[in-house]
Write a protein that holds these residues in place. Structure first.
Motif, PDB file in Angstrom:
ATOM      1  N   VAL A  78       0.781  -1.181   0.196  1.00  0.00           N
ATOM      2  CA  VAL A  78      -0.036  -0.210  -0.018  1.00  0.00           C
ATOM      3  C   VAL A  78       0.924   1.149   0.012  1.00  0.00           C
ATOM      4  O   VAL A  78       1.606   1.199   0.800  1.00  0.00           O
ATOM      5  CB  VAL A  78      -0.974   0.196   1.259  1.00  0.00           C
ATOM      6  N   VAL A  79       0.709   2.214  -1.133  1.00  0.00           N
ATOM      7  CA  VAL A  79       1.403   3.272  -1.068  1.00  0.00           C
ATOM      8  C   VAL A  79       0.260   4.406  -0.884  1.00  0.00           C
ATOM      9  O   VAL A  79      -0.423   4.506  -1.936  1.00  0.00           O
ATOM     10  CB  VAL A  79       2.059   3.485  -2.509  1.00  0.00           C
ATOM     11  N   LEU A  80       0.718   5.366  -0.090  1.00  0.00           N
ATOM     12  CA  LEU A  80      -0.037   6.393  -0.106  1.00  0.00           C
ATOM     13  C   LEU A  80       0.590   7.803  -0.669  1.00  0.00           C
ATOM     14  O   LEU A  80       1.661   8.201  -0.017  1.00  0.00           O
ATOM     15  CB  LEU A  80      -0.273   6.816   1.454  1.00  0.00           C
ATOM     16  N   LEU A  81      -0.297   8.442  -1.467  1.00  0.00           N
ATOM     17  CA  LEU A  81       0.338   9.643  -2.160  1.00  0.00           C
ATOM     18  C   LEU A  81       0.028  11.014  -1.583  1.00  0.00           C
ATOM     19  O   LEU A  81      -1.426  10.992  -1.649  1.00  0.00           O
ATOM     20  CB  LEU A  81       0.681   9.527  -3.716  1.00  0.00           C
ATOM     21  N   ALA A  82       0.603  11.886  -1.495  1.00  0.00           N
ATOM     22  CA  ALA A  82       0.101  13.351  -1.245  1.00  0.00           C
ATOM     23  C   ALA A  82      -0.313  13.704  -2.564  1.00  0.00           C
ATOM     24  O   ALA A  82      -0.190  13.396  -3.613  1.00  0.00           O
ATOM     25  CB  ALA A  82       0.925  14.490  -0.562  1.00  0.00           C
ATOM     26  N   GLU A  83      -1.096  14.932  -2.447  1.00  0.00           N
ATOM     27  CA  GLU A  83      -1.651  15.370  -3.589  1.00  0.00           C
ATOM     28  C   GLU A  83      -0.574  15.662  -4.799  1.00  0.00           C
ATOM     29  O   GLU A  83      -0.567  15.681  -6.056  1.00  0.00           O
ATOM     30  CB  GLU A  83      -2.552  16.629  -3.519  1.00  0.00           C
ATOM     31  N   ASP A  84       0.749  16.304  -4.267  1.00  0.00           N
ATOM     32  CA  ASP A  84       1.788  16.511  -5.164  1.00  0.00           C
ATOM     33  C   ASP A  84       2.553  15.239  -5.562  1.00  0.00           C
ATOM     34  O   ASP A  84       3.457  15.658  -6.053  1.00  0.00           O
ATOM     35  CB  ASP A  84       2.626  17.658  -4.437  1.00  0.00           C
ATOM     36  N   GLY A  85       2.018  14.063  -5.140  1.00  0.00           N
ATOM     37  CA  GLY A  85       2.671  12.998  -5.518  1.00  0.00           C
ATOM     38  C   GLY A  85       3.646  12.461  -4.721  1.00  0.00           C
ATOM     39  O   GLY A  85       4.563  11.457  -5.106  1.00  0.00           O
ATOM     40  N   ALA A  86       4.175  13.312  -3.661  1.00  0.00           N
ATOM     41  CA  ALA A  86       4.770  12.673  -2.559  1.00  0.00           C
ATOM     42  C   ALA A  86       4.570  11.585  -1.781  1.00  0.00           C
ATOM     43  O   ALA A  86       3.250  11.216  -1.404  1.00  0.00           O
ATOM     44  CB  ALA A  86       5.190  13.976  -1.583  1.00  0.00           C
ATOM     45  N   ILE A  87       5.370  10.704  -1.458  1.00  0.00           N
ATOM     46  CA  ILE A  87       4.905   9.457  -0.611  1.00  0.00           C
ATOM     47  C   ILE A  87       4.648   9.790   0.948  1.00  0.00           C
ATOM     48  O   ILE A  87       5.680  10.177   1.414  1.00  0.00           O
ATOM     49  CB  ILE A  87       5.952   8.336  -0.744  1.00  0.00           C
ATOM     50  N   VAL A  88       3.187   9.694   1.187  1.00  0.00           N
ATOM     51  CA  VAL A  88       3.052   9.978   2.623  1.00  0.00           C
ATOM     52  C   VAL A  88       3.580   8.755   3.370  1.00  0.00           C
ATOM     53  O   VAL A  88       4.015   8.880   4.666  1.00  0.00           O
ATOM     54  CB  VAL A  88       1.559  10.157   2.742  1.00  0.00           C
ATOM     55  N   SER A  89       3.353   7.566   2.767  1.00  0.00           N
ATOM     56  CA  SER A  89       3.583   6.375   3.645  1.00  0.00           C
ATOM     57  C   SER A  89       3.494   5.153   2.544  1.00  0.00           C
ATOM     58  O   SER A  89       2.949   5.172   1.537  1.00  0.00           O
ATOM     59  CB  SER A  89       2.689   6.140   4.620  1.00  0.00           C
ATOM     60  N   ILE A  90       4.351   4.231   2.899  1.00  0.00           N
ATOM     61  CA  ILE A  90       4.474   3.095   2.086  1.00  0.00           C
ATOM     62  C   ILE A  90       4.699   1.966   3.100  1.00  0.00           C
ATOM     63  O   ILE A  90       5.408   2.031   4.105  1.00  0.00           O
ATOM     64  CB  ILE A  90       5.753   3.026   1.153  1.00  0.00           C
ATOM     65  N   ASN A  91       3.888   0.722   2.866  1.00  0.00           N
ATOM     66  CA  ASN A  91       4.304  -0.297   3.759  1.00  0.00           C
ATOM     67  C   ASN A  91       5.219  -1.265   3.404  1.00  0.00           C
ATOM     68  O   ASN A  91       5.691  -0.970   2.388  1.00  0.00           O
ATOM     69  CB  ASN A  91       2.634  -0.937   4.206  1.00  0.00           C
ATOM     70  N   PRO A  92       5.712  -2.084   4.432  1.00  0.00           N
ATOM     71  CA  PRO A  92       6.830  -2.971   4.089  1.00  0.00           C
ATOM     72  C   PRO A  92       6.461  -3.789   2.752  1.00  0.00           C
ATOM     73  O   PRO A  92       7.557  -3.961   2.112  1.00  0.00           O
ATOM     74  CB  PRO A  92       6.821  -3.684   5.334  1.00  0.00           C
ATOM     75  N   ALA A  93       5.130  -4.096   2.747  1.00  0.00           N
ATOM     76  CA  ALA A  93       5.262  -5.157   1.530  1.00  0.00           C
ATOM     77  C   ALA A  93       5.432  -4.459   0.233  1.00  0.00           C
ATOM     78  O   ALA A  93       6.130  -4.660  -0.641  1.00  0.00           O
ATOM     79  CB  ALA A  93       3.638  -5.526   1.712  1.00  0.00           C
ATOM     80  N   ALA A  94       4.590  -3.089   0.111  1.00  0.00           N
ATOM     81  CA  ALA A  94       5.120  -2.314  -0.792  1.00  0.00           C
ATOM     82  C   ALA A  94       6.383  -1.910  -1.250  1.00  0.00           C
ATOM     83  O   ALA A  94       7.019  -1.926  -2.415  1.00  0.00           O
ATOM     84  CB  ALA A  94       4.289  -1.010  -0.715  1.00  0.00           C
ATOM     85  N   ALA A  95       7.298  -1.513  -0.080  1.00  0.00           N
ATOM     86  CA  ALA A  95       8.582  -1.456  -0.140  1.00  0.00           C
ATOM     87  C   ALA A  95       9.504  -2.745  -0.734  1.00  0.00           C
ATOM     88  O   ALA A  95      10.260  -2.572  -1.541  1.00  0.00           O
ATOM     89  CB  ALA A  95       9.249  -1.001   1.194  1.00  0.00           C
ATOM     90  N   ARG A  96       8.946  -4.032  -0.391  1.00  0.00           N
ATOM     91  CA  ARG A  96       9.655  -5.260  -0.863  1.00  0.00           C
ATOM     92  C   ARG A  96       9.092  -5.247  -2.208  1.00  0.00           C
ATOM     93  O   ARG A  96      10.230  -5.610  -3.083  1.00  0.00           O
ATOM     94  CB  ARG A  96       9.125  -6.342   0.095  1.00  0.00           C
ATOM     95  N   ILE A  97       8.144  -5.015  -2.559  1.00  0.00           N
ATOM     96  CA  ILE A  97       7.366  -5.431  -4.050  1.00  0.00           C
ATOM     97  C   ILE A  97       8.375  -4.423  -4.853  1.00  0.00           C
ATOM     98  O   ILE A  97       8.904  -4.700  -5.948  1.00  0.00           O
ATOM     99  CB  ILE A  97       6.004  -5.163  -4.026  1.00  0.00           C
ATOM    100  N   LEU A  98       8.302  -3.216  -4.500  1.00  0.00           N
ATOM    101  CA  LEU A  98       9.040  -2.141  -5.444  1.00  0.00           C
ATOM    102  C   LEU A  98      10.272  -2.164  -5.013  1.00  0.00           C
ATOM    103  O   LEU A  98      10.958  -0.973  -5.859  1.00  0.00           O
ATOM    104  CB  LEU A  98       8.228  -0.875  -5.177  1.00  0.00           C
TER     105      LEU A  98
END
Lengths: 142, 803
Positions: B480-500
């Motif tokens: 799960v990746v949460l982006l702010a309106e400007d495209g900045a990463i607000v949060s990224i969970n460990p699974a997303a970090a691993r996948i990406l």
């Protein structure tokens, strides 16, 4: 005529049935052998399997087409690969036939003789356009 | 006073008479004694009855003295000049005595009157001192003041905070309705009070005519002519209002009367000022206490709904008769969170009414307007027109609100971080004073604190929810990746970090495009429209570490950002590809022997050719072998299906692995390609094993077939057997093509086949090793490989020994 197939039974069947029609058959058990024989013997036609050890049928066809001396040797694929993609690829390589295994070896001789005859009359391109159904079986399904 | 005068008059007549009667009773009292007694009588009369009584007594006493006691007796004509002079002297002395007593009496009377006035003023002062609320003070002033001023009626008008309006705040003794229409009037009006306040000067009118001459507007007042006094109430040289005294009759206002009225006015002014100060201070203290209580309450809980309801109750009854809190719901509707009133029945009634008349968000005034404009509404005086307007033609509603007697209202918005959360409404009915600017300030401050508390609670809840969410997200396999309106990463969970293939901590705060390899692909194919959702789509991503991975992505935009859910489908994708490869491979694998069988049969059945016996034998042999091969492939596919479905049942028998191996080798020898050498080297002491002999035969036969197949250049295939602990170890070693190390674990997977370049065209279903592994493991054994490309492979099967 050159038969290139890694399966001895297939080569044997081709040889037996073509010999009946008075066609002399050269045999190659892999791609490398097929290329060597095609270059040295310049056969009237190559019956080419696709999946062979060392050098596969695609490569053989590409190399023959790329060389001055072998460019005009008609190629008919004899293969168990049944997908439409394979058939299209063969078409692009300028193949004059696509015989799908299992096939009727009895009909093989008249079929290849026809191709050789058309080609010797300089009608290779017309033949490619016509694509007679016995050479390009319509029941191929990917 | 009156009684003593009557007594005086009685003394004036009776005392001389009594003394005169002495003549009859006694035997001739002396002339001097009688004169003395008469003087006493005159003194008594003058003392009791004043100068007039003294004079009467003097005349009577003089006549009595002359007639009864001055010789010649019983005759008014004195006997001689001396006697006449005596009577005259007596007369003069008696008059002087009368005057003397008269003066004394006057002094005493004045003293008594002064005492009485002082007492009345004292009474006013006492009442004023007792009075606590402004109304009590005003009542005390009019009640006691009217009495002290000896007036008939009185009224107090005060200058309102606007400095332009005079309001009659208290009155007493007037006929009903006299102030109707005059409850309040402008300071600038041509009225006695207006003028008295403007000029800070008292006005005294002895008669109605005098008054009407000065103020034309007063001429309409009917009734008998009477006096009127209007005095300004001055505090610290500033007129805060005026007091009026109306007298029953016409009166001359002497200096003393004027002074008394002035004193009363001054006392009243001071009392009003004092109580106002006191009231202001009390209100301030009450506000402070209220704010303190409210703040404590607001800080006490994160359950803001309950807290706001408690806050509304806290405001009642000191701050408001009615207090309500409305909240702007996420869907834009306005919801009443709480209504408070002292009487719970009234609250229930108001709640029902609120349900019956839900607020319209577009309403031009009231709570919806306050929330919409984020501006407070302050209505110090609720006029009837306002109620009519608010009722919007609903007669029933109009009657209801009229009956409530609403007087004054404040509605303030609850605003936090520039956002309206709701509104706080305070309403007082006519039992409570009007709201002032101070109350508005207080309400605004209260609203500010309440909004901040609500906002904090919301933030806390959000944080808590996020906390929960991020804890959950830390453990899910989906990225799960949460982006702010400007495209900045607000949060990224460990699974997303691993996948990406990124470092979670390093990319937060960076833009996804700049910090995640392959994100542009996601951006192009899964970026949702504002407020929309997109996907899932499966995309091949080239990641920051250079690897390619298939990822299923879907995106949801929620206005001020977007959330992307990612799932690594590389494995599934590979399996999918492997499976479709298998279909192609299997069909190829089946077609080749089928072609041989079919071709051989068709050839044999040719009628135009007769084959010699050798050829026929060759073709028959081909049919036999290829049909066998066909059945082997079909058998493998069926076996795989059984293994997958868990339907395969293995025997558990005791057998000799060496004998089994030898028999496999014997049958392989039958059609061994040229250039291949098969050997068995078995240790002496290999014990019996436990398992399914037929299936193990299949495994070893398969391994031997592979060894032969993958040795296209020929070479030795050696089978070695020895004991390894509680296992019998069977090794099948070839010197063929070999398998790259990183493929070792994959060759046992179902459908998996090595890259054709590595197998140099060797055919197969990709099932043989999978089946072997499954079978061996179901016999509680294990299978492994040791191999290197170009140096051949050694497959090791270990089967448990029979006990």
């Amino acid at each position: 005529m050159l038969v290139a197939d890694d399966e001895p039974p297939i080569r044997l069947l081709c040889e037996v049935n073509l010999a009946v029609a008075g066609i002399e058959v050269l045999q190659a058990a892999d791609g490398e052998e097929a290329l060597a024989l095609a270059r040295s013997e310049e056969p009237d036609l190559v019956l080419l399997d696709l999946m062979m050890p060392n050098v596969d049928g695609w490569t053989v066809a590409e190399e023959l087409a790329a060389e001055e001396g072998t460019r005009d040797i008609p190629i008919v694929f004899l293969t168990a690969r049944a997908t439409t993609n394979d058939r299209r690829r063969a078409e692009k390589l300028g193949a004059l036939g696509y015989v799908l295994k299992p096939f009727d070896p009895v009909r093989l001789a008249p079929l290849v003789a026809g191709v050789v005859a058309r080609c010797s009359q300089g009608e290779a391109d017309e033949l490619r356009r016509e694509r007679p159904s016995e050479l390009w079986p319509a029941d191929l399904e990917g | 006073m009156r009684s003593s005068t009557a007594l005086g008059w009685a003394a004036a007549f009776l005392a001389p008479a009594l003394i005169s009667s002495l003549d009859a009773l006694s035997n001739r009292p002396s002339y001097q004694l009688a004169g003395f007694l008469y003087l006493l009588a005159v003194s008594l009369a003058a003392y009791l009855g004043g100068f007039a009584a003294g004079l009467v007594a003097t005349v009577l006493a003089t006549l009595g003295l002359d007639y009864f006691f001055t010789p010649p007796r019983y005759d008014f004509i004195p006997a001689n000049g001396d006697q006449a002079a005596g009577v005259g002297l007596f007369f003069v002395v008696a008059i002087l005595i009368s005057q003397l007593f008269e003066r004394r009496r006057q002094v005493q009377q004045q003293a008594e009157a002064a005492t009485a006035r002082a007492n009345r003023l004292q009474a006013v002062t006492a009442r004023l001192a007792e009075a606590v609320t402004p109304q009590e003070v005003l009542d005390a002033i009019v009640t006691q003041g009217v009495e002290a001023a000896e007036a008939r009626a009185g009224a107090i008008g005060l200058l309102m905070t606007d400095g332009e309006t005079i309001e009659i705040v208290a009155q007493r003794g007037y006929e009903q309705n006299i102030f109707v229409g005059w409850e309040s009037f402008p300071l600038s009006s041509d009225t006695p009070m207006g003028k008295a306040i403007r000029e800070e000067k008292p006005f005294f009118f002895s008669t109605s005519a005098e008054r009407n001459a000065a103020f034309k507007t007063m001429a309409t007042i009917e009734g008998p002519s009477h006096a009127l006094a209007i005095l300004p109430l001055v505090v610290e040289a500033r007129a805060i209002g005026a007091i009026a005294f109306t007298f029953p009759t016409e009166i001359e206002f002497d200096a003393e009367r004027r002074a008394l009225k002035a004193t009363l006015a001054q006392q009243a002014a001071q009392a009003i000022d004092r109580v106002r100060l006191y009231e202001a201070e009390r209100a301030l203290r009450q506000r402070m206490t209220f704010l303190a209580d409210a703040s404590e309450l607001l800080g006490s809980s994160l359950d803001y709904e309950t807290t706001l309801a408690q806050l509304a109750r806290l405001a009642v009854p000191e701050m408001a008769t009615w207090c309500s809190v409305d909240i702007l719901a996420p869907d834009g509707s306005i919801q009443r969170l709480a209504v408070a009133h002292e009487d719970p029945d009234r609250v229930a009634w108001a709640e029902r009414l609120g349900e019956e008349y839900p607020p319209d968000p577009d309403q031009p005034m009231g709570v919806p307007n306050v929330i919409r404009t984020m501006t407070a509404e302050f209505i110090p005086e609720i006029a009837d027109e306002l109620l009519v307007e608010a009722a919007q033609g609903d007669q029933r509603l109009l009657e209801i609100v009229r009956e409530l007697g609403l007087r004054s209202a404040i509605t303030v918005p609850l605003v936090a971080r520039g956002r309206a959360l709701g509104a706080l409404s305070l309403i007082r009915d006519d039992t409570a004073p009007r709201y002032t600017e101070l109350d508005l300030d207080l309400a605004s401050e209260l609203a500010r604190r309440a909004a901040s508390a609500v906002d904090n609670a919301g933030l806390y809840r959000e944080a808590e929810r996020r906390g929960d969410a991020s804890r959950a997200l830390a453990h899910v396999d989906d990225g799960v990746v949460l982006l702010a309106e400007d495209g900045a990463i607000v949060s990224i969970n460990p699974a997303a970090a691993r996948i990406l293939a990124v470092n979670e901590a390093a990319v937060v705060g960076e833009t996804a495009l700049g910090s995640i390899g392959g994100w542009s692909e996601i951006e192009d194919n899964a970026r949702p429209e504002p407020g929309g959702t997109r996907g899932p789509v499966t995309l091949p991503l080239v990641l920051s570490d250079g690897n390619e991975r298939w990822v299923s992505v879907s995106g949801v935009d929620f206005g001020d950002g977007a959330v992307y859910a990612l799932r690594d489908v590389t494995e599934e994708r590979l399996l999918e590809r492997t499976r479709s490869d298998f279909v192609a491979t299997a069909s190829h694998e089946l077609r080749t022997p089928l072609a041989a069988v079919l071709g051989a049969v068709k050839t044999l059945r040719r009628e135009d050719v007769s084959f010699d016996p050798d050829q026929r034998e060759m073709l028959m042999d081909m049919i036999d072998r290829e049909a066998e091969r066909l059945s082997g492939i079909v058998g493998q596919i069926l076996l795989t299906g059984q293994l997958d479905a868990g339907r395969l049942r293995l025997e558990h028998e005791r057998f000799d692995p060496v004998a089994l191996t030898k028999s496999v080798v014997d049958s392989a020898e039958l059609h061994l390609p040229s250039g291949i050498e098969l050997r068995v080297r078995a240790a002496e002491d290999v014990p019996a094993v436990a398992g399914d002999e037929n299936q193990l035969r299949q495994v070893i036969s398969n391994l031997v077939d592979n060894a032969i197949k993958y040795s296209p250049q020929g070479g030795d295939v050696e089978l070695r057997l020895h004991r390894n602990g509680q296992f019998a170890r069977i090794e099948v070693a070839d010197s063929g093509l070999g398998i790259p190390r990183d493929e070792h674990h994959r060759i046992f997977e179902k459908f998996y086949r090595l890259d054709p370049a590595l197998t140099r065209g060797v055919n197969g279903t990709g099932l043989g090793l999978y089946i072997s592994k499954e079978l061996v493991e179901r016999m509680n054994g294990r299978i492994s490989v040791d191999s290197e490309p170009g140096r051949g492979s050694t497959f090791v099967v270990e089967v448990p020994l029979a006990i």
